[in-house]
Every structure is written in structure tokens, then in C-alpha cells.
Motif scaffolding. Structure first.
Motif, PDB file in Angstrom:
ATOM      1  N   TYR A   1       0.840  -1.204   0.000  1.00 17.57           N
ATOM      2  CA  TYR A   1       0.000   0.000   0.000  1.00 17.57           C
ATOM      3  C   TYR A   1       0.873   1.251   0.000  1.00 17.57           C
ATOM      4  O   TYR A   1       0.591   2.230  -0.691  1.00 17.57           O
ATOM      5  CB  TYR A   1      -0.894   0.047   1.249  1.00 17.57           C
TER       6      TYR A   1
ATOM      7  N   ALA B   1       0.684   4.301  -2.487  1.00 17.19           N
ATOM      8  CA  ALA B   1       0.349   5.607  -1.911  1.00 17.19           C
ATOM      9  C   ALA B   1       1.465   6.603  -2.169  1.00 17.19           C
ATOM     10  O   ALA B   1       1.224   7.779  -2.465  1.00 17.19           O
ATOM     11  CB  ALA B   1       0.095   5.470  -0.412  1.00 17.19           C
TER      12      ALA B   1
ATOM     13  N   SER C   1       0.982  10.120  -3.955  1.00 13.58           N
ATOM     14  CA  SER C   1       1.382  11.363  -3.297  1.00 13.58           C
ATOM     15  C   SER C   1       2.485  12.071  -4.071  1.00 13.58           C
ATOM     16  O   SER C   1       2.507  13.297  -4.166  1.00 13.58           O
ATOM     17  CB  SER C   1       1.884  11.075  -1.872  1.00 13.58           C
TER      18      SER C   1
ATOM     19  N   LYS D   1      -7.446   1.828  -1.035  1.00 15.42           N
ATOM     20  CA  LYS D   1      -6.651   1.729   0.197  1.00 15.42           C
ATOM     21  C   LYS D   1      -5.429   2.633   0.159  1.00 15.42           C
ATOM     22  O   LYS D   1      -5.043   3.230   1.166  1.00 15.42           O
ATOM     23  CB  LYS D   1      -6.244   0.284   0.433  1.00 15.42           C
ATOM     24  N   ALA D   2      -4.823   2.734  -1.020  1.00 18.56           N
ATOM     25  CA  ALA D   2      -3.661   3.612  -1.122  1.00 18.56           C
ATOM     26  C   ALA D   2      -4.081   5.063  -0.900  1.00 18.56           C
ATOM     27  O   ALA D   2      -3.355   5.847  -0.285  1.00 18.56           O
ATOM     28  CB  ALA D   2      -2.987   3.451  -2.481  1.00 18.56           C
ATOM     29  N   PHE D   3      -5.258   5.407  -1.389  1.00 16.28           N
ATOM     30  CA  PHE D   3      -5.760   6.758  -1.142  1.00 16.28           C
ATOM     31  C   PHE D   3      -5.970   6.993   0.337  1.00 16.28           C
ATOM     32  O   PHE D   3      -5.584   8.029   0.881  1.00 16.28           O
ATOM     33  CB  PHE D   3      -7.078   7.007  -1.884  1.00 16.28           C
TER      34      PHE D   3
ATOM     35  N   ALA E   1      -4.468   5.520   2.682  1.00 12.92           N
ATOM     36  CA  ALA E   1      -3.136   5.609   3.280  1.00 12.92           C
ATOM     37  C   ALA E   1      -2.533   6.989   3.075  1.00 12.92           C
ATOM     38  O   ALA E   1      -2.002   7.598   4.009  1.00 12.92           O
ATOM     39  CB  ALA E   1      -2.226   4.533   2.680  1.00 12.92           C
ATOM     40  N   ALA E   2      -2.641   7.491   1.842  1.00 13.90           N
ATOM     41  CA  ALA E   2      -2.044   8.791   1.535  1.00 13.90           C
ATOM     42  C   ALA E   2      -2.711   9.894   2.352  1.00 13.90           C
ATOM     43  O   ALA E   2      -2.052  10.799   2.869  1.00 13.90           O
ATOM     44  CB  ALA E   2      -2.155   9.085   0.039  1.00 13.90           C
TER      45      ALA E   2
ATOM     46  N   PHE F   1      -1.898  14.129   2.603  1.00 14.12           N
ATOM     47  CA  PHE F   1      -1.845  13.970   1.152  1.00 14.12           C
ATOM     48  C   PHE F   1      -0.701  14.778   0.543  1.00 14.12           C
ATOM     49  O   PHE F   1      -0.555  15.969   0.818  1.00 14.12           O
ATOM     50  CB  PHE F   1      -3.174  14.364   0.516  1.00 14.12           C
TER      51      PHE F   1
ATOM     52  N   ALA G   1       2.845   9.097   3.334  1.00 13.70           N
ATOM     53  CA  ALA G   1       2.261   8.024   2.523  1.00 13.70           C
ATOM     54  C   ALA G   1       2.758   6.663   3.005  1.00 13.70           C
ATOM     55  O   ALA G   1       1.995   5.696   3.097  1.00 13.70           O
ATOM     56  CB  ALA G   1       2.613   8.232   1.048  1.00 13.70           C
TER      57      ALA G   1
ATOM     58  N   GLY H   1       0.430   3.879   4.688  1.00 11.59           N
ATOM     59  CA  GLY H   1       0.347   2.546   4.104  1.00 11.59           C
ATOM     60  C   GLY H   1       0.562   1.469   5.155  1.00 11.59           C
ATOM     61  O   GLY H   1      -0.200   0.494   5.243  1.00 11.59           O
TER      62      GLY H   1
END
Ligand SMILES: Nc1ncnc2c1ncn2[C@@H]1O[C@H](COP(=O)(O)OP(=O)(O)OP(=O)(O)O)[C@@H](O)[C@H]1O
Ligand SMILES: [Mg+2]
Lengths: 296, 247
Positions: free
Chosen positions: A18, A22, A26, A229-231, A233-234, A239, A245, A249
Motif C-alpha cells: 500500500y 500511496a 502522493s 486503500k492507497a488513497f 493511506a495517503a 496527502f 504516505a 500505508g
């Protein structure tokens, strides 16, 4: 305790995946001011390219990883040049690209899914890299694929850090991310740097795809779940903030793993968002803060 | 060195420059004057390539540069120091300066220029590892000028380097500007501080409504009634007051 540690190890490894995606999102956001909604598909393509290279060439796994990163990075550069950059002409570079760019990103994600479908079909493909026997450390049994994930991700993050902090091009990249007009006046080839930044972001996603492939199947729709999920996380990390990030993650990965292990596996996908909501309630700009930049 | 002929341009469809013509000879310092919003910064941005001219030609060092990408213009030795002290706050003083040398590949030469900038502006040397966000206004301006020097340009465009600075700092800045010119860099200096600018420069242009309104040798402009009334507060310029600036 044993069970807890196992969950943490799994969560940490998936968290690294992730984190890489992320980080790419980012990185692209901080550099180009675009939120790239097709990044999950870049991750998916990276994994497919990895599988294809695995089947048709005799490359070792590390070489496979690097080759897929390079190819996917170049593919990303082509996508950015051919499609995204046209949109920026509508409104003063990448800065105010806004809504059009977001729609274009979604469109691109559907296009790339279909391209992958036409080439590789709907059936999940195995990525049977053999890493050898799991590593035993005391009580802990570590599958080698997890060690590869964590090790490779850490090396890539360190490499990115050194590139940005220690090289002339990395300094230029940071300048372009912050203010393109001034970067131009420093004699930096801004359009070229934008391609480099986008390519790096895509290469990071490709790395995540190749790393996750051997523990999962590779399939056309694998980008959808990871994007969300990466979003998360970021945003959790802040952001556009690169260390954020990575932190986000890892938190998402571990939370998800613990939640699935102790609460319920069938709700696995919501833990990331519970974490997201909790973090945003306490710190609206994410744990490490949104990256602040000047106009342009 | 720089020759501008009939340049028109602006932002989007808004025309700001209505046919500007001027020239700067090699080694010269030329002042570009005019009230707020008359198009001075727009002209500099047009010269440095940030905005493309609609009409006319810009020739630098014998070659047309109008329409060229800004980084390529920098590579030819023409550097703009923008209005508003725009350094990168998240980068250290030294990183900011090194950015200015982006077009150079000779590490040893860059290090020498860096030392030269620190000799011009000792305060920057003392703060080389601090983030530029921690600098004062005057120090930021020094950083921006120093950063412009880092590529060792043939010519620099300076946009209001003395704006919003304390009087003592203004004197320092003008002294340095004089020195940069004496050491061989051609300068086009945009200023609101008209008297200072005309004391330092050899020639001056006054721009109004996007065209050159008045031009002439600096001594002449200082004595010019129009210039005096519009920009010098209506009093006779005290030329001796600034004499020490010349050396
Ligand atoms: N980015 C922009 N987009 C549209 N119009 C602009 C932009 N920048 C400046 N202008 C307009 O162009 C005109 C000229 O501005 P410019 O900045 O060139 O003036 P100036 O002579 O440098 O003034 P000052 O002494 O205040 O710096 C002004 O009317 C300004 O409102
Ligand atoms: Mg101005």
C-alpha cells in the motif's frame, strides 16, 4: 502472542505494498498537482508486465522487478504525454486542471482495465516465483516473499529519498513540485521533469504490483481495491507528504490485518476506512500534515 | 546585448504590452521605470520566456529568443530574478543557490561561484544550511539575487530588488547590484526607487500603458520634468546624496 506477531508481519508486508502505491500517488500529486485515479491500473499493469517477463524471459526476480518498473514507468510517461498533458492546456498547466483531470483519470482506469483484459484475459494469472523455504526467527516463521516485499520496498524508498535529497536532478524535481514558474527560471526543463516525476510515480506502483504478485494472483481488477486503500493511506499520512504516505500505508496494512484476525475477516476492507475517519477526526490534515506549496 | 522591437503581449486575451522597443548594450545597466501595473514585470516575463510575445522580436546576444522555452533562454545566459523574493521555502539556502546553477555541470566551477555569492552576501554563508523560510525579507532578496548569479549569466533582469526593504538594506542591495554590473554582468533593473535606479544606471526607460513613454540617459531623466513630477515626488533629485553608490 504468536498469532498477533503473525498478523503484524502480514499487515506490515501488505502495508509496504500500500505504501508504495500511496507513495506514487502522493509523489505525482506533490509534483503535478493531479490526483491520479488510474494509479491502481498502473499497479495492475506493472504486475502483468512482471508476469509476462517471468514467463517469456529468464530474468531473476530482482531484474524482473526493475524491468517492470522501467517499462511501466515509460508507459506512464507515454500516457501522461499523450493524454493528461493535453488537458492542462485548458487551464494554465497542471495547476488548475481540476475536474477535467479527475474525469480523465477515471476514464483512463477503465481504458487500461480493458486493454489488460484484451491482452491477458479475465482469468487470474499465477505469478509462481519460488523464493525458497520460509525463514525461521525464533518463534516467528517468515515467508520469504514477505521479506522480499519489505526489503525491496525499503530499498526503493531509500533510493527515492537519496535521489530527491542528494542529486542535482532530485533537487530540480523538488523545485518543479513546488513552483514550476521559478523552476523554469532556474533553467530546469519543466516539461521533461514532469515526465520524470510521473514516470517515477508509475514505477513505484509497478514495483508494488510485482511484489504482491507472487502472494496473490494477478488479475485485471486488482487495481480497484488497492487504489482505494492507497488513497486512504495517503490521506491518513497527509496527502502529498511522502513519509506520510509510507506511514499511512503501514498503518492501513497492520490495522487491516489485525482487524481481520481478531474481529472479522469478512469486513477486512472497512478497517482502513475506520482508521481513516478516526485520523481525520483527530488530525484533519493527516498525521504528518498535507504538503504545503505555493501557487504555480 | 538585448534588443526588444515592437513587442506586444499579455495574459490570455488581455493585452498589456502595446509595442515596447528598447535596447541594452553589453555591460550596461539600464533602468526600467514606471508606475504600478504599467507592465514592467510583464515585459520581464516576456523576455525570459514565461509568457510568449504576440508580436515583435526579442534578440539576445545576436540571436532571436522570443518564443523560446524559458529554460533554454536561461541556458543562453539570460536570467530573471522575479519580483516578490520567490525562493523555495522548503529548501535550504545552499539548495536554493545550487538550483540557480542547475544548467551548469562543472562542479568545481559551481563551488567557486557559490563561494563568490557567499563573499557578496556573507549572511547567506552563515545560514547556508537553514531553510530559506527562516530568512528575513532582505536576506531573501539577497538569496534571490545570489541564486540568479549562480549560473554566471551574461545578463540579469532584476524585478524591483529594493521593494519592501529597510533603507539600510536597500543601500546594501544597490551597492551589490552596482558591483555585479561592474564585474561584467549586463543588467536590466526594474525599480520603483527611481532616484536610486537612475543614479546607478546609465540609461533609463519609463514605461506607461504598455509602451515606452520616456527614455534617455540617466542624468537626463533625473533632470526631466515629467519624470520628476511623476516619479520623484516633484523635488529636484539630490544627486550627491547617492554619489557614494557609484563606488
Ligand atoms: N498573471 C496575470 N494574469 C492577468 N493579468 C495580469 C497578470 N499579472 C499581471 N496582470 C496585469 O497586468 C498589468 C501589468 O502588470 P505588471 O505586473 O506587469 O505591472 P508592473 O509594472 O510590474 O507593476 P508593479 O510595479 O506593481 O510590479 C496589471 O494590470 C496586472 O493587473
Ligand atoms: Mg512588477
Amino acid at each position: 502472542m504468536q498469532y498477533f506477531m503473525d498478523l503484524v508481519v502480514v499487515g506490515f508486508s501488505i502495508g509496504m505494498v500500500y505504501a508504495l502505491v500511496a507513495l506514487g500517488i502522493s509523489f505525482i500529486y506533490s509534483g503535478l498537482d493531479i490526483v491520479h485515479f488510474a494509479h491502481g491500473e498502473i499497479y495492475m499493469l506493472g504486475a502483468f508486465i512482471g508476469v509476462a517477463l517471468f514467463k517469456h524471459t529468464g530474468l531473476s526476480y530482482p531484474m524482473l522487478l526493475i524491468a517492470s518498473m522501467v517499462l511501466t514507468g515509460l508507459l506512464g510517461v507515454a500516457i501522461e504525454r499523450l493524454f493528461y498533458r493535453r488537458l492542462t492546456r485548458a487551464g494554465g498547466g497542471y495547476t488548475f486542471a481540476g475536474m477535467g483531470m479527475i474525469i480523465c483519470g477515471f476514464g483512463m482506469s477503465i481504458v487500461l482495465q480493458n486493454v489488460a483484459y484484451l491482452i491477458w484475459g479475465a482469468k487470474p494469472l499465477p505469478f509462481p516465483v519460488s523464493f525458497g523455504m520460509p525463514l525461521e526467527i525464533g518463534e516467528l516463521t517468515l515467508p520469504r516473499s514477505y521479506i522480499w516485499i519489505v526489503g525491496a520496498a525499503l530499498i526503493l524508498m531509500a533510493a527515492l529519498h537519496l535521489f530527491l535529497k542528494k542529486t542535482r536532478l532530485g533537487l530540480a524535481a523538488r523545485a518543479v513540485a513546488h513552483n514550476k514558474e521559478i523552476a523554469y527560471l532556474m533553467g530546469i526543463n519543466v516539461p521533461m521533469m514532469i515526465s520524470v516525476l510521473f514516470g517515477i510515480g508509475c514505477a513505484l506502483a509497478a514495483a508494488a504490483g510485482v511484489l504482491v504478485g507472487p502472494i496473490n494472483y494477478v488479475q485485471v481488477l486488482m487495481g480497484i481495491g488497492i487504489l482505494i486503500k492507497a488513497f486512504a493511506a495517503a490521506v491518513i499520512g497527509g496527502f502529498g507528504n511522502l513519509p506520510g504516505a509510507v506511514l499511512g500505508g503501514l498503518l492501513v496494512g497492520v490495522t487491516e490485518s489485525l482487524g481481520a484476525g481478531y474481529l472479522s475477516g469478512s469486513y477486512k476492507d472497512i478497517y482502513a476506512f475506520i482508521l481513516l475517519i478516526f485520523v481525520l477526526m483527530v488530525r484533519p490534515s493527516g498525521i504528518l500534515g498535507v504538503s504545503i506549496k505555493s501557487k504555480a | 546585448m538585448l534588443e526588444i522591437a515592437g513587442v506586444e503581449g499579455g495574459y490570455g486575451s488581455v493585452q498589456i504590452l502595446n509595442g515596447v522597443s528598447m535596447r541594452v548594450a553589453r555591460g550596461q545597466m539600464v533602468a526600467l521605470l514606471g508606475g504600478n501595473g504599467t507592465g514592467k514585470s510583464t515585459l520581464l516575463k516576456t523576455i525570459s520566456g514565461l509568457i510568449k510575445p504576440w508580436k515583435g522580436s526579442i534578440t539576445f546576444d545576436g540571436q532571436r529568443i522570443d518564443g523560446l522555452r524559458p529554460d533554454l533562454i536561461v541556458r543562453r545566459g539570460l536570467v530573471q530574478v522575479t519580483q516578490g523574493k520567490e525562493a523555495y521555502p522548503g529548501l535550504t539556502v545552499e539548495e536554493n543557490l545550487r538550483l540557480g546553477a542547475h544548467v551548469r555541470r562543472d562542479r568545481a566551477g559551481v563551488r567557486r561561484t557559490l563561494e563568490r555569492v557567499f563573499e557578496y552576501f556573507p549572511i547567506l554563508g552563515d545560514r547556508r544550511n537553514q531553510f530559506s523560510a527562516t530568512l528575513s525579507g532582505g536576506q531573501l532578496q539577497m538569496l534571490c539575487i545570489g541564486r540568479g548569479m549562480m549560473s554566471e549569466p551574461k545578463m540579469m533582469l532584476l524585478d524591483e530588488p529594493s521593494a519592501a526593504l529597510a533603507p539600510q538594506v536597500v543601500l546594501d542591495i544597490f551597492r551589490i547590484i552596482g558591483r555585479i554590473c561592474r564585474e561584467g554582468t549586463t543588467l536590466l533593473l526594474v525599480e520603483q526607487n527611481v532616484r536610486m535606479a537612475l543614479l546607478l544606471a546609465e540609461y533609463g526607460y519609463v514605461i506607461r500603458d504598455g509602451v515606452v513613454h520616456i527614455e534617455g540617459p540617466a542624468e537626463k531623466l533625473i533632470g526631466d520634468d515629467n519624470v520628476r513630477l511623476s516619479y520623484l515626488g516633484g523635488t529636484v533629485a539630490d544627486r550627491d546624496g547617492g554619489k557614494n553608490l557609484r563606488h
